[in-house]
Design a protein around this motif. Structure first.
Motif, PDB file in Angstrom:
ATOM      1  N   GLN A  72       0.812  -1.219   0.000  1.00  0.00           N
ATOM      2  CA  GLN A  72       0.000   0.000   0.000  1.00  0.00           C
ATOM      3  C   GLN A  72       0.848   1.274   0.000  1.00  0.00           C
ATOM      4  N   GLY A  73       2.098   1.182   0.455  1.00  0.00           N
ATOM      5  CA  GLY A  73       2.979   2.348   0.484  1.00  0.00           C
ATOM      6  C   GLY A  73       3.778   2.546  -0.790  1.00  0.00           C
ATOM      7  N   ASP A  74       3.556   1.709  -1.788  1.00  0.00           N
ATOM      8  CA  ASP A  74       4.308   1.800  -3.041  1.00  0.00           C
ATOM      9  C   ASP A  74       4.062   3.155  -3.698  1.00  0.00           C
ATOM     10  N   GLN A  75       5.126   3.832  -4.074  1.00  0.00           N
ATOM     11  CA  GLN A  75       5.044   5.169  -4.685  1.00  0.00           C
ATOM     12  C   GLN A  75       5.439   5.179  -6.161  1.00  0.00           C
ATOM     13  N   THR A  76       5.580   3.995  -6.782  1.00  0.00           N
ATOM     14  CA  THR A  76       6.059   3.930  -8.167  1.00  0.00           C
ATOM     15  C   THR A  76       4.971   4.207  -9.188  1.00  0.00           C
ATOM     16  N   GLY A  77       3.711   4.117  -8.788  1.00  0.00           N
ATOM     17  CA  GLY A  77       2.611   4.227  -9.745  1.00  0.00           C
ATOM     18  C   GLY A  77       2.208   2.876 -10.307  1.00  0.00           C
ATOM     19  N   ALA A  78       2.996   1.845  -9.993  1.00  0.00           N
ATOM     20  CA  ALA A  78       2.663   0.486 -10.430  1.00  0.00           C
ATOM     21  C   ALA A  78       1.544  -0.060  -9.553  1.00  0.00           C
ATOM     22  N   VAL A  79       0.716  -0.910 -10.125  1.00  0.00           N
ATOM     23  CA  VAL A  79      -0.328  -1.586  -9.365  1.00  0.00           C
ATOM     24  C   VAL A  79       0.018  -3.064  -9.237  1.00  0.00           C
ATOM     25  N   CYS A  80       0.281  -3.704 -10.373  1.00  0.00           N
ATOM     26  CA  CYS A  80       0.559  -5.142 -10.370  1.00  0.00           C
ATOM     27  C   CYS A  80       1.688  -5.430 -11.360  1.00  0.00           C
ATOM     28  N   CYS A  81       2.916  -5.397 -10.835  1.00  0.00           N
ATOM     29  CA  CYS A  81       4.101  -5.622 -11.658  1.00  0.00           C
ATOM     30  C   CYS A  81       5.035  -6.602 -10.954  1.00  0.00           C
ATOM     31  N   ALA A  82       6.020  -7.056 -11.688  1.00  0.00           N
ATOM     32  CA  ALA A  82       7.081  -7.879 -11.126  1.00  0.00           C
ATOM     33  C   ALA A  82       8.390  -7.137 -11.337  1.00  0.00           C
ATOM     34  N   ASP A  83       9.114  -6.930 -10.248  1.00  0.00           N
ATOM     35  CA  ASP A  83      10.438  -6.326 -10.348  1.00  0.00           C
ATOM     36  C   ASP A  83      11.411  -7.444 -10.678  1.00  0.00           C
ATOM     37  N   THR A  84      11.710  -7.579 -11.954  1.00  0.00           N
ATOM     38  CA  THR A  84      12.578  -8.653 -12.437  1.00  0.00           C
ATOM     39  C   THR A  84      14.037  -8.212 -12.516  1.00  0.00           C
ATOM     40  N   ALA A  85      14.271  -6.909 -12.364  1.00  0.00           N
ATOM     41  CA  ALA A  85      15.600  -6.337 -12.570  1.00  0.00           C
ATOM     42  C   ALA A  85      16.111  -6.698 -13.968  1.00  0.00           C
ATOM     43  N   PHE A  86      15.179  -6.945 -14.873  1.00  0.00           N
ATOM     44  CA  PHE A  86      15.487  -7.274 -16.265  1.00  0.00           C
ATOM     45  C   PHE A  86      15.306  -5.984 -17.047  1.00  0.00           C
ATOM     46  N   TRP A  87      16.379  -5.292 -17.286  1.00  0.00           N
ATOM     47  CA  TRP A  87      16.329  -3.946 -17.849  1.00  0.00           C
ATOM     48  C   TRP A  87      16.145  -3.993 -19.360  1.00  0.00           C
ATOM     49  N   VAL A  88      15.000  -3.513 -19.797  1.00  0.00           N
ATOM     50  CA  VAL A  88      14.704  -3.415 -21.225  1.00  0.00           C
ATOM     51  C   VAL A  88      14.161  -2.025 -21.512  1.00  0.00           C
ATOM     52  N   ASP A  89      14.186  -1.652 -22.758  1.00  0.00           N
ATOM     53  CA  ASP A  89      13.642  -0.368 -23.189  1.00  0.00           C
ATOM     54  C   ASP A  89      12.119  -0.460 -23.156  1.00  0.00           C
ATOM     55  N   HIS A  90      11.483   0.365 -22.345  1.00  0.00           N
ATOM     56  CA  HIS A  90      10.032   0.348 -22.214  1.00  0.00           C
ATOM     57  C   HIS A  90       9.323   1.258 -23.223  1.00  0.00           C
ATOM     58  N   ALA A  91      10.050   1.862 -24.150  1.00  0.00           N
ATOM     59  CA  ALA A  91       9.433   2.813 -25.082  1.00  0.00           C
ATOM     60  C   ALA A  91       8.288   2.179 -25.868  1.00  0.00           C
ATOM     61  N   GLU A  92       8.490   0.982 -26.406  1.00  0.00           N
ATOM     62  CA  GLU A  92       7.456   0.346 -27.224  1.00  0.00           C
ATOM     63  C   GLU A  92       6.229  -0.065 -26.407  1.00  0.00           C
ATOM     64  N   PRO A  93       6.391  -0.766 -25.267  1.00  0.00           N
ATOM     65  CA  PRO A  93       5.181  -1.100 -24.505  1.00  0.00           C
ATOM     66  C   PRO A  93       4.461   0.129 -23.967  1.00  0.00           C
ATOM     67  N   LEU A  94       5.204   1.175 -23.609  1.00  0.00           N
ATOM     68  CA  LEU A  94       4.543   2.387 -23.120  1.00  0.00           C
ATOM     69  C   LEU A  94       3.799   3.099 -24.246  1.00  0.00           C
ATOM     70  N   ALA A  95       4.333   3.043 -25.464  1.00  0.00           N
ATOM     71  CA  ALA A  95       3.618   3.615 -26.614  1.00  0.00           C
ATOM     72  C   ALA A  95       2.330   2.832 -26.873  1.00  0.00           C
ATOM     73  N   ALA A  96       2.392   1.499 -26.756  1.00  0.00           N
ATOM     74  CA  ALA A  96       1.187   0.678 -26.924  1.00  0.00           C
ATOM     75  C   ALA A  96       0.177   0.988 -25.832  1.00  0.00           C
ATOM     76  N   LEU A  97       0.656   1.199 -24.625  1.00  0.00           N
ATOM     77  CA  LEU A  97      -0.224   1.552 -23.511  1.00  0.00           C
ATOM     78  C   LEU A  97      -0.910   2.889 -23.761  1.00  0.00           C
ATOM     79  N   ASP A  98      -0.184   3.843 -24.319  1.00  0.00           N
ATOM     80  CA  ASP A  98      -0.789   5.130 -24.669  1.00  0.00           C
ATOM     81  C   ASP A  98      -1.928   4.950 -25.667  1.00  0.00           C
ATOM     82  N   VAL A  99      -1.761   4.037 -26.621  1.00  0.00           N
ATOM     83  CA  VAL A  99      -2.784   3.791 -27.634  1.00  0.00           C
ATOM     84  C   VAL A  99      -4.058   3.248 -26.989  1.00  0.00           C
TER      85      VAL A  99
END
Length: 145
Positions: free
Chosen positions: A93-120
């Motif tokens: 409940q104290g999470d401040q990231t704006g995430a609701v249901c995510c997994a912190d995989t520490a798997f660093w990838v470029d989020h530009a494409e999924p975030l663009a799809a999310l905008d759509v």
């Protein structure tokens, strides 16, 4: 004994349109529709969400998976999923990231494409229940058959 798997690394300039088409066909046959004709075959992502999640992804109730997620992730045969930490306000409940249901995989990838799809899909008026996608995280969803 299973067949031999051959992996060949090809530099970008050596990749042809035919090779990309073959990769898209193989990926689509095993994992879903991918490639330039994906939207034609399955419609917009919003329509896909409505088909995949019944009344629509915006009506998805995540509260039922909260207690199941850690055990399911720990039982995964995929190492980075097994080691991942459930992240977001669903789990903390104290999470401040704006995430609701995510997994912190520490798997660093470029989020530009999924975030663009999310905008759509947001432009289509669909409320995204998983929240924001912080760096090192991936959206976390379980779909039953």
């Amino acid at each position: 004994m299973p067949g031999t798997i051959v992996i060949e690394k090809i530099q970008g300039h050596g990749v042809s349109e035919e090779m990309l088409a073959q990769a898209a066909e193989l990926f689509s046959s095993d994992y879903g529709i991918w490639g330039p004709l994906a939207e034609e075959k399955m419609g917009t992502f919003g329509n896909f969400c409505k088909a995949a999640f019944g009344d629509g992804i915006e009506k998805l109730n995540l509260s039922g998976i909260k207690d199941l997620v850690p055990a399911v992730m720990k039982s995964s045969p995929v190492p980075y999923v097994k080691m991942a930490k459930p992240t977001g306000s669903l789990f903390d409940q104290g999470d401040q990231t704006g995430a609701v249901c995510c997994a912190d995989t520490a798997f660093w990838v470029d989020h530009a494409e999924p975030l663009a799809a999310l905008d759509v899909i947001k432009e289509d008026g669909i409320k995204w229940p998983f929240g924001d996608l912080p760096d090192g995280c991936e959206f976390l969803a379980f779909v039953s058959r």
